[in-house]
Design an enzyme around this catalytic site. Structure first.
Site, PDB file in Angstrom:
ATOM      1  CG  ASP A  36      -3.611  23.676 -48.424  1.00  9.10           C
ATOM      2  OD1 ASP A  36      -4.502  22.891 -48.111  1.00  9.10           O
ATOM      3  OD2 ASP A  36      -3.139  24.550 -47.679  1.00  9.10           O
ATOM      4  CE  LYS A  57      -9.791  22.961 -45.267  1.00 12.96           C
ATOM      5  NZ  LYS A  57      -9.869  23.605 -44.042  1.00 12.96           N
ATOM      6  CG  MET A 169      -1.639  26.552 -38.277  1.00 13.34           C
ATOM      7  SD  MET A 169      -2.807  25.183 -38.652  1.00 13.34           S
ATOM      8  CE  MET A 169      -1.794  23.746 -38.260  1.00 13.34           C
TER       9      MET A 169
END
Lengths: 251, 251
Positions: A36, A57, A169
């Site tokens: 990742d 991603k 996030m």
């Protein structure tokens, strides 16, 4: 029947030595490693015999589609290989593990999960505080600022829990969420932003909610970062004054 | 000035190989290890040169007072020793780390913190689910059922967040909290109890809220256990049917 399998493996936050002993053991015998964006690329050194593929991603950037990653895992596992899917933090929080586990089960692939340290714990470590100091709160809530349907989280409902809030996030919405939480909790409520929590380049600011976004922008902090909000963060002021503030890293 | 220091070190849940690589390195050069009841006693094998003291504080049992533990840490550190205080799960959640860090700073003792895996992540692993499947919720809330002032947590406020709830130290109140959360979330909301999450003797039940307490009692589950509640737990039903259900352990 295939003898391959897929392990969802937690990279933890930042430094490679924040992986668990089990994670290191599993990586050592991996055939394929899917890495990742949020996982430390040095993790590849723990998997010397594996083919390592980057499948980042990160929000907003050009990235590998989720469906392709799932097909890749299934394809390698069906060849009888042990596929290790490495995710930042703990694999079972905010990493689409639910969807990947469902896809693997639908395909009849054996799965395993190795837990790890989630980034908010490293963020609390950076500040030298407990996430749940019992004089201040009854727990901690981990939320993502990016919901599946692009709505905002219900900040007033989250504030009403009187738990510490650990927001993942959230940097692209920092001003708006500080304003919403300031309305719900009061503008003097302490908060913090910790960028690269647990990594060598970790940086943080602590400020009351009505100043936190400005302070974070002034310090040049950006993603990936953890935003912490709540009375328990007040303990960080003492923490920043302690002479041994850098020791946690060197331990 | 003393050259001693105290490291608050996370034991993780259950098996010793759930410690981080950093934790193992710090234990290897510890002089004194203070071991919590909830930490696996086999951890002592990672600290071959240390004097190991058991300082359990399990709720309701005869135990070492908090003030005594803090004095012990200060005393050994002032002798120039490296004291490692081992706590179950992650040291920065529900372990009085806040009070211990404050006491150590007041005494002028250098401190460090090593993060770890908190038990609720291992509980999700036991069920083969994500704590935050994005089709079901926006996050997860970790709360203790035992508040400092002996009140109950505000279950309706917690339910209103629509996050998965991970409840620590709740088994003595299991019937009452299932009833309160059933009122707030609906009696059909899925829940689970995972005892000894992450350990060799891990056991779990999954049931809707109006049956969860009976199911846990019938299975003989008791402390220490994690109680998980919320729509995301529904994914565990598929999990229990998968043929590889024990693989996570053997990974």
């Amino acid at each position: 029947m295939s003898s391959g399998k897929v392990t969802l493996l937690s990279a933890g936050p930042g430094d490679v030595d924040l992986l668990t002993l089990r994670a290191a053991r599993v990586l050592a015998c991996a055939d394929v490693v899917l890495l990742d964006d949020l996982a430390n690329p040095e993790i590849a050194t723990l998997a010397p015999s594996a083919r390592v593929l980057r499948v980042g991603k990160r929000g907003g950037c050009r990235s590998t589609p989720q469906a392709f990653i799932e097909r890749l895992m299934v394809r390698y596992a069906r060849r009888g290989l042990h596929v290790v899917r490495v995710k930042g933090g703990d694999a079972l929080m905010f990493g689409r593990a639910g969807e990947e586990l469902a896809a693997l089960r639908d395909a009849g692939i054996a799965t395993a999960i190795v837990n790890g340290v989630s980034s908010a714990f490293a963020a609390a470590n950076a500040l030298g505080i407990s996430l749940t100091h019992r004089a201040h709160c009854q727990g901690v809530t981990f939320v993502t600022a990016h919901l599946q349907d692009h709505r905002e989280p219900d900040w007033s409902a989250l504030a009403a829990t009187r738990t510490t809030l650990a927001i993942y996030m959230g940097m692209s919405r920092l001003d708006a969420l500080c304003a919403a939480l300031g309305d719900a909790l009061g503008p003097h409520t302490p908060g913090a932003v910790v960028q690269h929590a647990g990594g060598a380049n970790e940086r943080s600011v602590v400020a009351r909610l009505d100043r936190l976004a400005d302070a974070a922008h002034a310090a040049g902090l950006g993603s990936p970062a953890i935003i912490l909000v709540g009375p328990a963060i007040a303990e960080a002021r003492n923490a920043s004054a302690r002479p041994e503030a850098t020791l946690a890293r060197a331990a």
